[in-house]
Write a protein that holds these residues in place. Structure first.
Motif, short mmCIF file in Angstrom:
data_model
loop_
_atom_site.label_atom_id
_atom_site.label_comp_id
_atom_site.label_asym_id
_atom_site.label_seq_id
_atom_site.Cartn_x
_atom_site.Cartn_y
_atom_site.Cartn_z
N ARG A 176 -5.88 3.23 -3.50
CA ARG A 176 -5.89 2.89 -4.92
C ARG A 176 -4.79 1.89 -5.23
O ARG A 176 -3.67 2.00 -4.77
CB ARG A 176 -5.67 4.15 -5.76
CG ARG A 176 -6.79 5.17 -5.65
CD ARG A 176 -6.83 6.04 -6.89
NE ARG A 176 -5.56 6.70 -7.14
CZ ARG A 176 -5.31 7.97 -6.84
NH1 ARG A 176 -6.23 8.70 -6.26
NH2 ARG A 176 -4.15 8.51 -7.14
N GLU B 20 -9.19 -8.55 -2.18
CA GLU B 20 -9.75 -8.07 -3.44
C GLU B 20 -9.29 -6.65 -3.74
O GLU B 20 -8.96 -6.31 -4.88
CB GLU B 20 -11.28 -8.15 -3.39
CG GLU B 20 -11.96 -7.93 -4.72
CD GLU B 20 -13.42 -8.31 -4.69
OE1 GLU B 20 -13.97 -8.62 -5.75
OE2 GLU B 20 -14.02 -8.29 -3.59
N ARG B 21 -9.26 -5.79 -2.72
CA ARG B 21 -8.78 -4.42 -2.91
C ARG B 21 -7.32 -4.40 -3.36
O ARG B 21 -6.90 -3.51 -4.08
CB ARG B 21 -8.93 -3.62 -1.61
CG ARG B 21 -10.36 -3.16 -1.33
CD ARG B 21 -10.46 -2.55 0.06
NE ARG B 21 -11.78 -1.98 0.28
CZ ARG B 21 -12.10 -0.71 0.09
NH1 ARG B 21 -11.18 0.14 -0.35
NH2 ARG B 21 -13.32 -0.27 0.31
N GLY C 145 -12.28 -9.12 1.34
CA GLY C 145 -12.39 -7.78 0.76
C GLY C 145 -11.05 -7.08 0.67
O GLY C 145 -10.77 -6.37 -0.31
N VAL C 146 -10.19 -7.24 1.68
CA VAL C 146 -8.86 -6.63 1.62
C VAL C 146 -8.05 -7.26 0.50
O VAL C 146 -7.37 -6.56 -0.27
CB VAL C 146 -8.15 -6.76 2.97
CG1 VAL C 146 -6.69 -6.32 2.86
CG2 VAL C 146 -8.86 -5.91 4.02
N TYR D 211 -3.79 -2.84 5.84
CA TYR D 211 -4.74 -1.98 5.13
C TYR D 211 -5.18 -0.81 6.00
O TYR D 211 -5.21 0.34 5.56
CB TYR D 211 -5.93 -2.83 4.70
CG TYR D 211 -7.13 -2.06 4.19
CD1 TYR D 211 -7.15 -1.54 2.91
CD2 TYR D 211 -8.26 -1.89 5.00
CE1 TYR D 211 -8.26 -0.84 2.43
CE2 TYR D 211 -9.36 -1.20 4.54
CZ TYR D 211 -9.36 -0.68 3.26
OH TYR D 211 -10.45 0.01 2.80
N TRP E 272 0.82 -1.21 0.00
CA TRP E 272 0.00 0.00 0.00
C TRP E 272 0.86 1.26 0.00
O TRP E 272 0.57 2.23 -0.73
CB TRP E 272 -0.92 0.01 1.21
CG TRP E 272 -1.99 -1.03 1.21
CD1 TRP E 272 -2.13 -2.09 2.07
CD2 TRP E 272 -3.10 -1.13 0.30
NE1 TRP E 272 -3.23 -2.83 1.76
CE2 TRP E 272 -3.86 -2.26 0.68
CE3 TRP E 272 -3.52 -0.37 -0.79
CZ2 TRP E 272 -5.01 -2.65 0.01
CZ3 TRP E 272 -4.67 -0.76 -1.47
CH2 TRP E 272 -5.40 -1.88 -1.07
N ASP F 292 -13.88 2.04 5.19
CA ASP F 292 -13.73 2.02 3.73
C ASP F 292 -12.72 3.10 3.33
O ASP F 292 -13.08 4.23 3.04
CB ASP F 292 -15.08 2.27 3.06
CG ASP F 292 -14.99 2.18 1.54
OD1 ASP F 292 -14.01 1.60 1.05
OD2 ASP F 292 -15.90 2.69 0.86
#
Length: 408
Positions: A405, A54-55, A51-52, A296, A18, A401
């Motif tokens: 990017r 996937e992000r 979800g993390v 994240y 990240w 959330d």
């Protein structure tokens, strides 16, 4: 910012992923001479952890590398089936061998992150880091993602010991052909358990035993895990002689106590702890999933503080804050990171309590009771219901959330 992350396991490279994409200069230092490819299979479960992934754009790659291990079969000494535990309880929604995940995270970060192997943190003076082999360097942020025995934690917080959970675990590779792909078998006697798992492209063996925390013998450099295993599993039978021999030959042999950490704080000035260095939930406590979620959250809160907003409403890219504002942003992000992550960690640690009673029951009666639970779980109606029960703790806390990017 200039960021140092100690530890090239899972949580550290996930944070590097990240931060490098946000334009920060990230260095990951790892005491081992190369990536640590050993370790057991790890799983992700529930919408938060998936979800993390996937992000990060990694969910498909993790699924491609999944173990696809089926139900765990409990056998007696003669190899007869006693019980069966559905895979959804042990493998989550997707399971991957730890070494495969470590390799994947390195693969997607190595072009943008400086990796330094064979070195480690030897001293901290504010933002200045003294290394074991190379010269001192200054960083705006130092992250200890160096596991349960974290050097960064000891240097910055003075905390050395964790809470012992009553057992020790060994994991190691076995020769090809020792198990069919997708199979998982387990054998238990009071206080000990042995297992063989046929993962994708490899076979992993496991030897667990119940024990209070052990201290090295007087004058010894440390515990001799192979001697301990030989003593604890003497005369056990089943496939244990085969497992003990494989453990001695395995290049990826891993041995550690089951333990939890409960710290009053995870951040102090420019230093933040992440993953097992901060909270170490213990076996079955979703440690890998917590590590990725924590990375994240920390990245999201840093983005918000650097942008001068409230974290969840900011963009990770394009921040340019200088001077004392950076130090203030790092400190603020550390505090917010703790506030967000503590409920997640509490769920994981609560779930891990009593793991020794599940993995290494102390009496034949408790082994029988555990096997009865396995039998009931295997006939519960509806795979969806079983999956929801297994993922309930993972999804109990909502995840902020952050607009982090990945593209570019």
């Amino acid at each position: 910012m200039d960021v140092l992350i100690s530890g090239a396991g899972i949580a550290g490279p996930a944070l590097a992923f990240w931060l490098a994409r946000a334009g920060h200069r990230v260095t990951v230092v790892e005491r081992a001479p190369r990536l640590r490819q050993g370790g057991q299979a790890v799983d992700f479960r529930g919408r938060v952890q998936l979800g993390v992934l996937e992000r990060m754009g990694l969910l498909a790659a993790v699924r491609e590398r999944a173990t696809h291990v089926g139900d765990t079969v409990v056998e007696d000494a003669a190899g007869r089936r006693l019980a069966r535990l559905p895979a959804v309880f042990t493998s989550g929604d997707v399971e991957i061998v730890r070494g495969d995940l470590v390799g994947l995270l390195h693969e997607v970060t190595q072009a943008d992150v400086e990796y330094v192997f064979g070195d480690g943190v030897a001293g901290l003076r504010g933002g200045e880091v003294v290394f074991e082999r190379s010269g001192a360097r200054r960083f705006d942020l130092v992250v200890g993602a160096d596991g349960l025995g974290s050097v960064v934690r000891r240097l910055a917080f003075g905390v050395r010991r964790a809470r012992h959970l009553g057992m020790y675990q060994a994991v190691f590779s076995m020769p090809e052909g020792a198990a069919e792909p997708g199979s998982a078998v387990m054998f238990s006697l009071p206080g000990v358990s042995a297992s063989v798992h046929g993962h994708r492209g490899r076979v992993l063996g496991g030897l667990d035993f119940a024990s209070p925390e052990l201290e090295p013998e007087l004058g010894a450099d440390g515990l001799d895990p192979h001697r301990l295993l030989a003593e604890r599993f003497a005369g056990v039978g089943w496939r244990v002689p085969e497992l003990l021999a494989a453990a001695r030959r395995a290049p990826d042999f891993y041995f550690a106590p089951a333990a939890q950490l409960e710290l009053e704080r995870w951040s102090a000035g420019p230093v933040v702890l992440l993953g097992d260095a901060a909270w170490a939930p213990g076996p079955g406590g979703m440690g890998t999933g917590l590590g990725l979620v924590g990375a994240y959250v920390l990245a999201g809160e840093l983005a918000g503080e650097l942008a001068g907003s409230d974290g969840a409403g900011s963009d990770v890219a394009g921040s340019d804050v200088a001077g004392s504002d950076v130090a203030a942003a790092v400190a603020g992000a550390g505090r917010r990171f703790e506030a967000v992550m503590r409920p997640f960690v509490a769920e994981g640690q609560r779930q891990a309590l009593g793991a020794e009673g599940f993995l290494v029951p102390g009496t034949r009666g408790r082994i029988w009771a555990r096997n009865q639970f396995f039998r009931m779980a295997s006939v519960m109606p509806g795979k969806g219901l079983v999956g929801r029960l297994a993922s309930r703790a993972a999804d109990r806390v909502p995840l902020p959330d952050y607009p982090l990017r990945v593209a570019g």
